[in-house]
Design an enzyme around this catalytic site. Sequence first.
Site, short mmCIF file in Angstrom:
data_model
loop_
_atom_site.label_atom_id
_atom_site.label_comp_id
_atom_site.label_asym_id
_atom_site.label_seq_id
_atom_site.Cartn_x
_atom_site.Cartn_y
_atom_site.Cartn_z
N LYS A 190 71.56 31.94 63.90
CA LYS A 190 72.91 31.83 64.47
C LYS A 190 72.69 31.33 65.89
O LYS A 190 72.13 32.01 66.73
CB LYS A 190 73.60 33.20 64.47
CG LYS A 190 75.12 33.15 64.49
CD LYS A 190 75.73 32.53 65.72
CE LYS A 190 75.85 33.50 66.87
NZ LYS A 190 76.34 32.84 68.11
N GLU A 264 64.69 40.81 72.67
CA GLU A 264 64.24 40.32 73.97
C GLU A 264 65.46 40.29 74.86
O GLU A 264 66.34 39.45 74.67
CB GLU A 264 63.65 38.90 73.85
CG GLU A 264 62.38 38.82 73.03
CD GLU A 264 61.18 39.46 73.71
OE1 GLU A 264 61.24 39.78 74.91
OE2 GLU A 264 60.16 39.65 73.01
N CYS A 299 65.38 35.10 81.65
CA CYS A 299 65.27 36.57 81.66
C CYS A 299 64.07 37.03 82.47
O CYS A 299 64.03 38.16 82.92
CB CYS A 299 65.26 37.15 80.26
SG CYS A 299 64.64 36.07 79.01
N GLU A 401 71.05 41.96 86.44
CA GLU A 401 70.58 40.62 86.15
C GLU A 401 71.71 39.63 86.46
O GLU A 401 72.78 39.71 85.88
CB GLU A 401 70.18 40.53 84.68
CG GLU A 401 69.54 39.21 84.35
CD GLU A 401 69.05 39.15 82.90
OE1 GLU A 401 69.79 39.56 82.01
OE2 GLU A 401 67.92 38.67 82.69
#
Length: 499
Positions: A190, A264, A299, A401
Site C-alpha cells: 500500500k 520503523e 526518520c 519529530e
Amino acid sequence: MNPQPLVPDTDPHRLAAAIGGHHLIAGQLVRAASGKTFAVVNPATGREVANAALGDNDDIHRAVSAAARAQIAWAAMPARKRGALVSDCARLLAEHVEELGRLVALETGKALRTESRVEAGVVADALQFYGGLASELKGESVPFNPEMLTVTQREPIGVVGVIIPWNAPMMLMALKIAPALVAGNTVVVKSAEEAPLAVLRVCQILNQKLPAGVLNIVSGFGPECGAPLVAHPQVGKVTFTGSVETGRIVARMAGEKLIPVTLELGGKSPMIVMGDADIDKAVNGAVAGMRFTRQGQSCTAASRILVHDAVHDAFVTALKARVDAMTMGDPLDEATDIGTLISRTQLAKVLDYIESGRAMPGAKALECSALPAQDHLRQGLFVRPVIFTGLDNGCRLAREEIFGPVTCVIRFRSYDEAIAMANDSAYGLAATIWTRDLKTALDATRRLQAGFVQVNQNIVVQPGLSYGGIKQSGLGREASLEAMLEHFTHKKTVIFNMN
Ligand code: ADP
Ligand code: MG
C-alpha cells in the site's frame, strides 16, 4: 511474466500520465474497482501531475487474493531460483535509475542530484543484496535424540502486507519487498498517498521478471486502503514504516489478528560533538545526518545536535555557512541541492514548529540558504532550513519529530550531561558521537540508547547492516540477513521418529 519490454522514459510528466490511475494486481495495471482516483501534485509547482487509483477494501481484497494464489508456487520454487529472479530484477531496475529518479523527484519534490537519483540506485542495490542471500534460508539439525532426525526449517509466512511512507518511498519499499520475496512470501504494497507513482513504476518493472501475483501494489489513503490490508484475513505479516501514531494503530490491528509486525517509526536522533572533535568533519556530518538535502524529512535526521560549550559557537558558525552555500530550487534541476517539503499539511506543521521555537525565551533561529526566485516555483513548498540555538533539550522542538529542515543545536558542558540529554528522549533510532578520544567513543557507543550508533560519521541505512529502533522508534530490524530470517520466515521444528 510480461512479454513486452518496458522502455525507460526520462520525461517524468509523460511517465506519470501513462502509469497514473492504476494499481498493479496479478501482473496487470488495473483501475480501482470503484473507478475513483485522486490527484498527485508536484510540490515544487503546486500543479497536478497525474492521478492515482483510489484504492479501498475491494482493491485490497483483489490484490491479497492474487498474492495468496501466487504464493504456493512461489514458495515451492527453489530458494536460489527466487534469489536469481530478484537479482534479475535488480539488473533490470539499474537500467531505469534515471527515469525513477526523475519520477520520484516530480512527485516528492526531492532534488534529483542529491536525493532522488541516489534513492533509485539504492533500490537496485537492496534487491541485488537480498537476491544473493537466498541460500541462507537454511535450518539446523538438532541433537534432540540420536534415534530420531530433528531439524528446523525456515518457511515463508505467506502474504506480507507492506505499508510505506513518502519520504524515501522506493528505498523503503525495496528494503521490505526484497527480503519478503526472497524468503518465499508474496506481497501487497500500500503506497503512500503523497507518492504513489515511482513505487508503482518500480513494481511494474519488477513484474517484468516476477510471476504474476507475486508482487502487487495498491494506492490509496490510510484508513480506507491501509487498514483493510492489515485487517485482511489472508495477510500473515505486516511491515510498516511511518509515524508513531499510525504505527500504534497498525500494531493494534495486527495484535487483534495475532500476526507479527515490523515497525520503523520516528526518531529524534542525537549527534554529540565533543570539544576535541574535528569540527569540519562534524559539520559535514551534521549536514548529511540532518538530511538537509531532503528538507530534513528523514526518520534518522540528526535533529538534536549536542555541542560542547568550548566549540559550540565555532560549530554553529561553520554549520550555518555550509547550509547557506546550498542551493534551493527546482528538484529536477541538476544545480539544486535542496528541493521542497512534501505537502501543505507538512508545511503547516513545520512552520508551526519554527514559530513556536522563535517564541521560546533565549532561542535564536538562524535561517539558511535562500528561497528560489523562479516564477514557476512560486507555489512550491520551499522552507528555508533553520538552525535553532539557545533551546533546552526539554522543549517541544527537541522532543518531537519535526520532519522538516529544522535542527536544534544544544550546548553542553560535560560528557555525562551530553549522554543524559541524548538518552532523554522517547525515541531511540540513531545516534552519533564525534570525538578523537577512543575511550570516550567506546563508552558512548555502550551508553547511547539507539538501534544504530556511529562514531565520527553519519551514513544512512546500508544493505547488510541491521537497522531499526528501540523505545518509540519501532519494533524489529531491516536491511540485513537477520531481518529476512527473523521477520519474513517462520522456523518450523520437524522430528522424524523412525522407530
Ligand atoms: P504521515 O505522517 O506521513 O501521514 P503515516 O504514518 O500516517 O505518516 O503514513 C504512513 C503510511 O501509513 C501511509 O502509507 C499511510 O497511508 C498509511 N496509513 C495511515 N493511516 C493508516 C491506517 N489507519 N492503517 C493503515 N495504514 C495507514
Ligand atoms: Mg497520516
